[in-house]
Design an enzyme around this catalytic site. Structure first.
Site, PDB file in Angstrom:
ATOM      1  N   HIS A  56      43.999  38.870  42.243  1.00  0.00           N
ATOM      2  CA  HIS A  56      44.884  39.869  42.255  1.00  0.00           C
ATOM      3  C   HIS A  56      46.051  39.847  42.939  1.00  0.00           C
ATOM      4  O   HIS A  56      46.744  40.773  43.900  1.00  0.00           O
ATOM      5  CB  HIS A  56      44.146  41.361  42.508  1.00  0.00           C
ATOM      6  CG  HIS A  56      43.197  41.279  41.138  1.00  0.00           C
ATOM      7  ND1 HIS A  56      43.601  41.361  39.647  1.00  0.00           N
ATOM      8  CD2 HIS A  56      41.975  41.453  41.388  1.00  0.00           C
ATOM      9  CE1 HIS A  56      42.515  40.745  38.982  1.00  0.00           C
ATOM     10  NE2 HIS A  56      41.210  41.396  39.776  1.00  0.00           N
ATOM     11  N   HIS A 218      42.260  40.942  34.369  1.00  0.00           N
ATOM     12  CA  HIS A 218      41.266  40.390  34.285  1.00  0.00           C
ATOM     13  C   HIS A 218      41.658  39.194  33.357  1.00  0.00           C
ATOM     14  O   HIS A 218      40.234  39.015  33.192  1.00  0.00           O
ATOM     15  CB  HIS A 218      39.674  41.301  34.586  1.00  0.00           C
ATOM     16  CG  HIS A 218      39.998  41.706  36.195  1.00  0.00           C
ATOM     17  ND1 HIS A 218      39.966  43.079  35.823  1.00  0.00           N
ATOM     18  CD2 HIS A 218      39.368  41.603  37.025  1.00  0.00           C
ATOM     19  CE1 HIS A 218      39.678  43.595  37.057  1.00  0.00           C
ATOM     20  NE2 HIS A 218      39.136  42.722  37.816  1.00  0.00           N
TER      21      HIS A 218
END
Ligand SMILES: Nc1ncnc2c1ncn2[C@@H]1O[C@H](COP(=O)(O)OP(=O)(O)O)[C@@H](O)[C@H]1O
Ligand SMILES: Nc1ncnc2c1ncn2[C@@H]1O[C@H](COP(=O)(O)OP(=O)(O)O)[C@@H](O)[C@H]1O
Ligand SMILES: [Mg+2]
Ligand SMILES: [Mg+2]
Ligand SMILES: [Mg+2]
Ligand SMILES: [Mg+2]
Lengths: 330, 213, 330, 213
Positions: A56, A218
């Site tokens: 991320h 995700h």
């Protein structure tokens, strides 16, 4: 899918070596997987710790520094870090005034931070936690793990970080963090899935005219599949979803965030629509971020996060910050 | 059963997880984030290593070491959950002056305690499409076998097939816990990766038992 | 290839609307295609103007602001702006002490800036130009249009911008700009081609294990096609090419730049290798940038730019800057 | 030829460029940056518009307006180059008290001046794989036709086919100017986009002439 890595096994460690080489203001332990301010804990200041799966970037390690996080612990790709990392990060953040954990609401993050909090509390560190759960694509109900934490994490880390830097108590920093979360909502759209280094294949497949609405960070697919539309319509879909969950009005801090493989020119196109449509809904974009802040490896797409500001939050947002990914005022 | 049996069990789980790593990851890719195979491979590999480095003297200590290793090495949701399962199972076998042999009834009680740990931590009930959907029927099957005075092999086979059936039964379910719950109705039609790995864990009891016999 | 746009025709205008909405410190004319500081020209300060085709964001508009550019003129995607835009940008940058054009060495940019310089000189503005040509993948010979201007443009704009902000004369700012260019070299690698909104298809095709070495920033293929390797080897290839052209030693400013669709985690992996290998060559990474600075739409890949620093250049690099894409010290 | 002829010519170029836009872009994608079709489409479309908005009274003024419009609207390398070509051609037709009719010889001289402008600005020689490789032979063919006392149709056809042949001859060349030069030897095997568009420009002389007849 080709990736600029040495191996799937070493990607997180290698990236942390790079982070270390690039940012002398950070103390990085590539093997132990913790990142903290090179000056160590600030005595008397509430410490801020966050962490989560890698993939991320710049979240969270890129937000370690003055006015934001004291320490971060990156897990494996898309995998929550383990309690041991969190304990080490807590020690690096603990200036004696307690430590706040900024936890994105995912089962793995929640459970591991809970275990870490227990361990640290046993060691006598005062620990508080804030759960970030801003993603309106997930219904927050008894029938889900609750809303996911996504873009608002940046806002919580920045604003709570400023409060902590300003000398606020653990209770006050926690309250500010909770308030930012309560006032923030996000919605994301993917034009393509991402590919984890370990699997080498996209986590889902989208056709030339397909998109996923309401994606997470995700690589999971979204709330529904849809057909590609122009930036104007995509912005409207995102803002409708946000507005439905939290009626929009007043001054807002708005982020148009890239998912990792979205060119900046496209993010600015989306931001133009978002800003215009917010104005049409009577909302003033008082502050903004346009860029890659909470990504999902090489996913193409964007998310919009809106935080309804008040004077205090605006002041804390404007306060100086000096981290690899967010910097102003010093 | 002694520490040798339990060590074989953990090694068998590690082998099965490695062999099925890609399948677990693919199940997780469909309704999660494609890391379950890697997570458990890392975790059980580390557990095997930990047992080799410093072999515990008693079954309870052994399971606690496995649980602690999973917690400290896996991360994600499955790390704390499986870690807690093994740790609680180990605790139920006693924490001091432990016996070096445990009975089938002891093991059933231990796994029940492990399951309780999982549901306490994750608050998933059966039907939520999680590892609990394989774990719970497996523990029940074990308990039934114990009540019926069954032998180890029979008991383990009952538990393994209950776990497998439980895992397969997750396919049509709509997830209410974990990442898959974000998909809502779209989670139906896929087997839960944690339930699938749980079935591997119980299947490994049979293998360990055969190795024993 | 799906893109977050309203239409291929309006993408540049729409992105400029977004830039305008996001950055109150900029004065943006989305239709006229100029971006300048909202305060107007700084009296007595040398003005800095740059521009080029769009598709390289944040270059150049993202570098307009205190300590860097006074104005930028973005052209169509991968197409040099026209002289009219440059004339307008010059007017917005002209504080009476002359204006320096930072021109990337491409025939289109060179010719259009030349025409603009003639027009502005006729209006009595003192104009100087610096040609940036740092890309070692192109042989600089009578048989080419010369080396391309790529990553070093950011260094030239930052360092010359600091000199101008510090009150240097046009001749001195020009000298500094030329020196930065002379001390800088770049080399780029693509894992995938990019797709212009107008064409909708990648400009070239790479197989699952193919890469292009020595790519430019306009979707053109590179010096040669090769097979995919790990980050360590790719870093070595890039550094070898740089080192061969300009022997490396001493302190360096190093940028690992993403081409637009490269996740930050991969750029840090590359940076780790670059920093380590530079150390092995006796070069100290004194300053660095890791991120997307000079992109090529949605190309996957990276470029490495090395600038050999001296004390003056380091001081100018460290001077405060406040632009959308580069900010420190204020 | 009068302003009506030249207006038809420019309109014919605009039509041809629009029709061949994708081909030009694809040629440019192979050895450049995939914008040549869009660039010229924008430019000649604007030129047609400019002529319609404010029709110039004399041929020289008309070509200068076209050149200025290309410069101010195209960008890239081709904008200044083609813009200069038309501007210099217009200049050569005189700048004040211009004739309203130009002869074939005048036009040949004008296009020679345009070509000179291009080579002065871009310093490309024939063989460098640029628009010059079509432009130069076309101007020579026109000049030869003039010397031979050929009629317009014949002259234009000679120029058009010389330009086309020149464009096709760029295929095996290794580029030494413009973006394609970055590719070095890899630029061979592709037609130069600017040479291809230059062939369209000369072909449009024939169409304009037929429209006339
Ligand atoms: N609250 C919960 N209770 C029980 N099991 C859960 C819970 N949440 C997730 N799980 C199990 O964890 C599995 C996912 O594990 P893993 O992929 O390793 O972690 P993560 O979801 O963090 O990526 C799911 O398939 C599910 O069986
Ligand atoms: N120096 C030069 N002299 C003459 N023609 C040139 C020169 N450089 C480029 N060209 C021509 O310009 C064409 C490319 O035009 P275009 O694609 O519109 O501009 P750009 O290369 O800036 O993208 C080339 O195909 C070539 O024919
Ligand atoms: Mg995970
Ligand atoms: Mg998972
Ligand atoms: Mg171009
Ligand atoms: Mg071109």
């Amino acid at each position: 899918v080709k990736k600029l890595i040495n191996s799937a096994e070493t990607v997180v460690t290698d990236a942390l070596r790079g982070l270390s080489a690039a940012h002398p203001g950070l103390r990085v332990d590539p093997d132990g997987r913790t990142v903290s301010r090179s000056g160590g804990p600030t005595p008397g200041k509430v410490g801020l710790v966050s962490g989560g799966g890698s993939g991320h970037e710049p979240l969270h390690a890129g937000f370690v520094g003055y006015g934001m996080l004291d320490a971060a612990c990156p897990g494996e790709i898309f995998t929550s870090p383990v309690p041991g990392q969190m304990v080490t990060a807590t020690a690096a953040a603990d200036g004696g005034a307690g430590v706040l954990y900024v936890v994105k609401n995912y089962t793995g993050d929640v459970l591991n931070f809970e275990l870490a909090a227990d361990l640290c509390a046993e060691e006598g560190v005062e620990i508080a936690s804030v759960l970030v759960d801003d993603d309106v694509a997930v219904r927050d109900s008894l029938h889900t793990a609750g809303r996911r934490g996504t873009g608002a994490t940046v806002f919580v880390e920045k604003i709570a970080g400023a409060a902590a830097e300003g000398g606020a108590s653990l209770a006050e920093v926690t309250r500010v963090a909770e308030e930012v979360n309560a006032r923030s909502r996000s919605f994301g759209v993917a034009l393509s899935a991402c590919t984890t280094p370990a699997s080498g294949r996209p986590t889902f497949e989208l056709g030339e005219t397909e998109i996923e609405l309401g994606i997470g960070i995700h690589g999971e697919p979204g709330r529904s599949r849809s057909t590609m539309r122009d930036a104007r319509e995509l912005a409207a879909i995102a803002l409708d979803a946000v507005d439905e969950d939290m009626p929009l009005s007043g001054d807002a801090l708005v982020m148009v965030n890239g998912m990792g493989a979205t060119p900046l020119i496209e993010l600015y196109v989306v931001f133009a629509e978002v800003a215009e449509q917010l104005a049409g809904r009577g909302v003033r974009v008082a502050r903004s971020l346009v860029g890659d802040y909470v990504t999902s490896l090489d996913m193409r797409g964007f998310s919009v996060t809106v935080c309804l500001l008040d004077e205090d939050l605006t002041r804390l947002w404007d306060a100086p910050v000096e981290t690899p990914a967010l910097r102003w005022g010093r | 059963m002694d520490t040798a049996f339990l060590t074989r069990w953990i090694a068998g789980i590690a082998d099965a997880v490695r062999a099925e790593r890609d399948r677990l990851t693919e199940l997780d890719a469909a309704i999660g984030d494609a890391d379950h195979g890697a997570n458990l491979d890392r975790g059980f590999g580390a557990a095997v290593q930990a047992l080799a480095d410093d072999p515990p003297a008693a079954p309870g200590a052994l399971l606690r070491l496995v649980g602690g290793t999973l917690i400290s090495r896996v991360g994600g949701a499955s790390g704390p959950l499986y870690g807690t399962a093994f740790r609680e199972a180990g605790r139920s076998l006693g924490s001091s002056g432990e016996a070096s042999e445990v009975s089938l009834a002891d093991l059933a009680r231990a796994l029940r305690a492990g399951l309780d740990g999982v549901t306490r931590l994750g608050s998933a009930a059966e039907g939520d499409k999680t590892m609990v959907d394989a774990f719970a029927p497996a523990v029940r099957a074990l308990e039934t076998a114990v009540s019926a005075g069954a032998g180890e092999r029979e008991a383990f086979e009952a538990a393994a097939s209950a776990a497998l059936a439980g895992a397969e039964a997750t396919v049509p379910m709509v997830a209410r816990k974990g990442r898959a719950s974000y998909l809502g109705p779209r989670s139906a039609g896929h087997e839960d990766p944690g339930a699938a790995s749980c079935a591997l864990i119980f299947a490994a009891l049979c293998t360990a038992d055969q190795g024993h016999g």
